[in-house]
Design a protein around this motif. Structure first.
Motif, PDB file in Angstrom:
ATOM      1  N   ASP A  51      35.925  21.296  35.600  1.00 11.52           N
ATOM      2  CA  ASP A  51      35.222  22.564  35.779  1.00 11.52           C
ATOM      3  C   ASP A  51      34.120  22.426  36.824  1.00 11.52           C
ATOM      4  OD1 ASP A  51      34.501  25.372  34.771  1.00 11.52           O
ATOM      5  OD2 ASP A  51      32.624  24.295  34.448  1.00 11.52           O
ATOM      6  N   ASN A  52      33.331  21.348  36.721  1.00 13.31           N
ATOM      7  CA  ASN A  52      32.228  21.158  37.669  1.00 13.31           C
ATOM      8  C   ASN A  52      32.729  20.941  39.095  1.00 13.31           C
ATOM      9  OD1 ASN A  52      30.220  21.422  35.716  1.00 13.31           O
ATOM     10  ND2 ASN A  52      30.220  19.240  35.244  1.00 13.31           N
ATOM     11  N   ALA A  53      33.901  20.314  39.231  1.00 10.29           N
ATOM     12  CA  ALA A  53      34.422  20.001  40.561  1.00 10.29           C
ATOM     13  C   ALA A  53      35.162  21.172  41.199  1.00 10.29           C
ATOM     14  CB  ALA A  53      35.343  18.783  40.487  1.00 10.29           C
ATOM     15  N   PHE A  54      35.852  21.975  40.390  1.00 10.14           N
ATOM     16  CA  PHE A  54      36.730  23.002  40.951  1.00 10.14           C
ATOM     17  C   PHE A  54      36.450  24.415  40.427  1.00 10.14           C
ATOM     18  CE2 PHE A  54      39.160  18.995  40.884  1.00 10.14           C
ATOM     19  CZ  PHE A  54      39.386  18.835  42.245  1.00 10.14           C
ATOM     20  N   ALA A  58      34.430  27.646  42.228  1.00  6.37           N
ATOM     21  CA  ALA A  58      35.269  28.784  42.584  1.00  6.37           C
ATOM     22  C   ALA A  58      34.715  30.071  41.980  1.00  6.37           C
ATOM     23  CB  ALA A  58      36.701  28.550  42.117  1.00  6.37           C
ATOM     24  N   ALA A  59      34.252  29.987  40.734  1.00 10.58           N
ATOM     25  CA  ALA A  59      33.692  31.162  40.070  1.00 10.58           C
ATOM     26  C   ALA A  59      32.386  31.593  40.737  1.00 10.58           C
ATOM     27  CB  ALA A  59      33.454  30.864  38.592  1.00 10.58           C
ATOM     28  N   GLN A  60      31.568  30.623  41.123  1.00 18.29           N
ATOM     29  CA  GLN A  60      30.309  30.948  41.801  1.00 18.29           C
ATOM     30  C   GLN A  60      30.569  31.585  43.165  1.00 18.29           C
ATOM     31  OE1 GLN A  60      28.662  26.973  41.623  1.00 18.29           O
ATOM     32  NE2 GLN A  60      27.257  27.511  39.963  1.00 18.29           N
ATOM     33  N   GLY A  61      31.556  31.057  43.891  1.00 19.56           N
ATOM     34  CA  GLY A  61      31.902  31.648  45.173  1.00 19.56           C
ATOM     35  C   GLY A  61      32.463  33.046  45.017  1.00 19.56           C
ATOM     36  N   TYR A  62      33.319  33.222  44.017  1.00 21.94           N
ATOM     37  CA  TYR A  62      33.893  34.541  43.732  1.00 21.94           C
ATOM     38  C   TYR A  62      32.794  35.549  43.413  1.00 21.94           C
ATOM     39  CZ  TYR A  62      36.153  38.081  40.747  1.00 21.94           C
ATOM     40  OH  TYR A  62      36.560  39.252  40.167  1.00 21.94           O
ATOM     41  N   GLN A  63      31.833  35.118  42.594  1.00 23.26           N
ATOM     42  CA  GLN A  63      30.741  36.015  42.217  1.00 23.26           C
ATOM     43  C   GLN A  63      29.849  36.339  43.409  1.00 23.26           C
ATOM     44  OE1 GLN A  63      27.502  34.693  39.392  1.00 23.26           O
ATOM     45  NE2 GLN A  63      28.546  36.118  38.035  1.00 23.26           N
ATOM     46  N   ALA A  64      29.692  35.360  44.309  1.00 23.65           N
ATOM     47  CA  ALA A  64      28.812  35.555  45.461  1.00 23.65           C
ATOM     48  C   ALA A  64      29.386  36.532  46.482  1.00 23.65           C
ATOM     49  CB  ALA A  64      28.521  34.206  46.118  1.00 23.65           C
ATOM     50  N   ILE A  65      30.711  36.503  46.675  1.00 26.93           N
ATOM     51  CA  ILE A  65      31.313  37.320  47.724  1.00 26.93           C
ATOM     52  C   ILE A  65      31.864  38.649  47.228  1.00 26.93           C
ATOM     53  CG2 ILE A  65      31.921  35.246  49.019  1.00 26.93           C
ATOM     54  CD1 ILE A  65      34.827  35.673  48.148  1.00 26.93           C
ATOM     55  N   THR A  66      31.951  38.803  45.909  1.00 24.35           N
ATOM     56  CA  THR A  66      32.533  40.027  45.354  1.00 24.35           C
ATOM     57  C   THR A  66      31.432  41.011  44.996  1.00 24.35           C
ATOM     58  OG1 THR A  66      34.330  38.710  44.393  1.00 24.35           O
ATOM     59  CG2 THR A  66      34.075  40.971  43.608  1.00 24.35           C
ATOM     60  N   PRO A  67      31.422  42.202  45.577  1.00 29.10           N
ATOM     61  CA  PRO A  67      30.415  43.203  45.222  1.00 29.10           C
ATOM     62  C   PRO A  67      30.461  43.492  43.721  1.00 29.10           C
ATOM     63  CG  PRO A  67      31.639  43.872  47.168  1.00 29.10           C
ATOM     64  CD  PRO A  67      32.349  42.686  46.619  1.00 29.10           C
ATOM     65  N   GLY A 184      49.187  34.556  40.778  1.00 32.73           N
ATOM     66  CA  GLY A 184      48.018  35.133  41.423  1.00 32.73           C
ATOM     67  C   GLY A 184      47.140  35.865  40.422  1.00 32.73           C
ATOM     68  N   PHE A 185      47.777  36.666  39.557  1.00 28.98           N
ATOM     69  CA  PHE A 185      47.029  37.355  38.511  1.00 28.98           C
ATOM     70  C   PHE A 185      46.408  36.366  37.529  1.00 28.98           C
ATOM     71  CE2 PHE A 185      49.508  41.367  39.418  1.00 28.98           C
ATOM     72  CZ  PHE A 185      48.401  42.161  39.666  1.00 28.98           C
ATOM     73  N   VAL A 186      47.141  35.323  37.168  1.00 21.29           N
ATOM     74  CA  VAL A 186      46.630  34.323  36.229  1.00 21.29           C
ATOM     75  C   VAL A 186      45.374  33.658  36.780  1.00 21.29           C
ATOM     76  CG1 VAL A 186      47.102  32.076  35.164  1.00 21.29           C
ATOM     77  CG2 VAL A 186      48.834  33.878  35.082  1.00 21.29           C
ATOM     78  N   VAL A 187      45.435  33.236  38.051  1.00 15.18           N
ATOM     79  CA  VAL A 187      44.292  32.565  38.667  1.00 15.18           C
ATOM     80  C   VAL A 187      43.111  33.514  38.798  1.00 15.18           C
ATOM     81  CG1 VAL A 187      43.452  31.467  40.775  1.00 15.18           C
ATOM     82  CG2 VAL A 187      45.707  30.852  39.860  1.00 15.18           C
ATOM     83  N   LEU A 188      43.365  34.745  39.247  1.00 13.89           N
ATOM     84  CA  LEU A 188      42.283  35.713  39.409  1.00 13.89           C
ATOM     85  C   LEU A 188      41.629  36.015  38.068  1.00 13.89           C
ATOM     86  CD1 LEU A 188      40.639  37.655  41.126  1.00 13.89           C
ATOM     87  CD2 LEU A 188      42.458  39.364  40.830  1.00 13.89           C
ATOM     88  N   ARG A 189      42.427  36.171  37.028  1.00 11.67           N
ATOM     89  CA  ARG A 189      41.863  36.454  35.705  1.00 11.67           C
ATOM     90  C   ARG A 189      41.028  35.280  35.210  1.00 11.67           C
ATOM     91  NH1 ARG A 189      45.649  38.816  31.050  1.00 11.67           N
ATOM     92  NH2 ARG A 189      46.974  37.114  31.762  1.00 11.67           N
ATOM     93  N   ALA A 190      41.518  34.056  35.446  1.00 11.60           N
ATOM     94  CA  ALA A 190      40.781  32.870  35.006  1.00 11.60           C
ATOM     95  C   ALA A 190      39.437  32.752  35.724  1.00 11.60           C
ATOM     96  CB  ALA A 190      41.620  31.615  35.241  1.00 11.60           C
ATOM     97  N   ILE A 191      39.440  32.975  37.038  1.00  6.67           N
ATOM     98  CA  ILE A 191      38.197  32.867  37.807  1.00  6.67           C
ATOM     99  C   ILE A 191      37.231  33.991  37.423  1.00  6.67           C
ATOM    100  CG2 ILE A 191      37.208  33.015  40.118  1.00  6.67           C
ATOM    101  CD1 ILE A 191      39.677  31.600  41.176  1.00  6.67           C
ATOM    102  N   ASP A 192      37.756  35.201  37.231  1.00  3.92           N
ATOM    103  CA  ASP A 192      36.904  36.319  36.828  1.00  3.92           C
ATOM    104  C   ASP A 192      36.272  36.043  35.466  1.00  3.92           C
ATOM    105  OD1 ASP A 192      36.084  39.271  37.117  1.00  3.92           O
ATOM    106  OD2 ASP A 192      37.115  39.253  35.185  1.00  3.92           O
ATOM    107  N   THR A 193      37.050  35.488  34.535  1.00  2.03           N
ATOM    108  CA  THR A 193      36.519  35.146  33.218  1.00  2.03           C
ATOM    109  C   THR A 193      35.462  34.064  33.318  1.00  2.03           C
ATOM    110  OG1 THR A 193      38.623  35.724  32.156  1.00  2.03           O
ATOM    111  CG2 THR A 193      37.119  34.325  30.910  1.00  2.03           C
ATOM    112  N   ARG A 194      35.746  33.037  34.138  1.00  7.24           N
ATOM    113  CA  ARG A 194      34.778  31.936  34.289  1.00  7.24           C
ATOM    114  C   ARG A 194      33.491  32.434  34.932  1.00  7.24           C
ATOM    115  NH1 ARG A 194      31.383  29.105  33.807  1.00  7.24           N
ATOM    116  NH2 ARG A 194      31.182  26.834  34.089  1.00  7.24           N
ATOM    117  N   ALA A 195      33.594  33.349  35.874  1.00  8.45           N
ATOM    118  CA  ALA A 195      32.399  33.905  36.510  1.00  8.45           C
ATOM    119  C   ALA A 195      31.523  34.624  35.488  1.00  8.45           C
ATOM    120  CB  ALA A 195      32.797  34.858  37.638  1.00  8.45           C
TER     121      ALA A 195
END
Length: 249
Positions: A51-54, A58-67, A184-195
């Protein structure tokens, strides 16, 4: 990875579960809910490092660039999809009133709420239940079984591990024919949840002396509460597949 390979994934999980049962720890350190603690702690460390490495970056980057409005809309979209799974599980639990509420939420949010990007149903006072197959198994009398940390996916139990497999099969995305779109949906949902859990993770790091035990106890307490619809029985022994005397043998 093709969807057919999910069978291999679940086989690996089940094998890891069996291997974990072969480990032992000093009797005075045992928790009857967590007889596979050596394996679980090792997997917890692996998941934390992963989680710390990947995942967290990814969640922090997603949160930073997504309005924020877009981020909130994506979360609403996946919550709307989860209401479909919840409706199925409520039917399996014969909670037909709740199933009807779930269906109503899906219909309102999918139409008026623009495919779920706007949570109109909540604004209308329609409650959300979010039942899963692990809760359905619990409703039908299956105990938690031992606590089990799944690779990458994190805290679970024997029952909820099989429940996760059931939820994958009834997930609306699972019917998608193109694997690229599905994953694609699986990864997006996982990153959105982690964010959405970034702040909570920081609080756990600050509050817990033993992060593993904190996460385990919080998970088991929450799942117990969910399975019993907020009114769990006082005796927790009913939630175990076997008692502590068996574990000690």
């Amino acid at each position: 990875m093709h969807k057919a390979q999910l069978r291999v994934f679940f086989l690996v999980l089940f094998t890891a579960l069996l291997i974990g049962g072969c480990s032992s720890i000093p009797k005075e350190q045992r928790d009857p809910r967590d007889p596979w603690q050596p394996y679980n702690r090792a997997m917890f460390r692996f998941n934390t490092d992963f989680d710390n490495a990947f995942f967290k970056p990814a969640a922090q980057g997603y949160q930073a660039i997504t309005p924020e409005p877009v981020n909130h809309g994506i979360t609403n979209f996946f919550n709307n999809v989860a209401d479909v799974t919840s409706a199925v599980n409520n039917v399996l639990q014969f909670k037909l009133s709740r199933a009807g509420t779930d269906v109503g939420r899906v219909l309102v949010n999918t139409t008026v709420g623009l495919v779920g990007f706007i949570d109109v149903a909540t604004n209308m006072g329609i409650p959300s239940y979010k039942e899963d197959f692990g809760q359905t198994l619990g409703y039908w009398g299956f105990g938690d079984g031992p606590y089990f940390v799944m690779p990458i996916l994190g805290p679970s139990s024997v029952r909820d591990t099989f429940g996760f497999a059931g939820d994958v099969l009834i997930d609306p995305f699972f019917s998608l024919q193109k694997d690229e779109i599905y994953w694609g949906f699986v990864v997006l949902r996982a990153i959105d949840t982690r964010a959405g859990l970034l702040a909570a993770g920081d609080l756990v790091d600050e509050a817990a002396l033993d992060r593993y035990a904190f996460v385990r106890d919080a998970y088991l307490q929450r799942r117990r509460n969910l399975v019993h619809d907020g009114n769990p029985p006082a005796d927790q022994d009913d939630d175990l597949f076997w008692d502590e005397d068996v574990i000690d043998q």
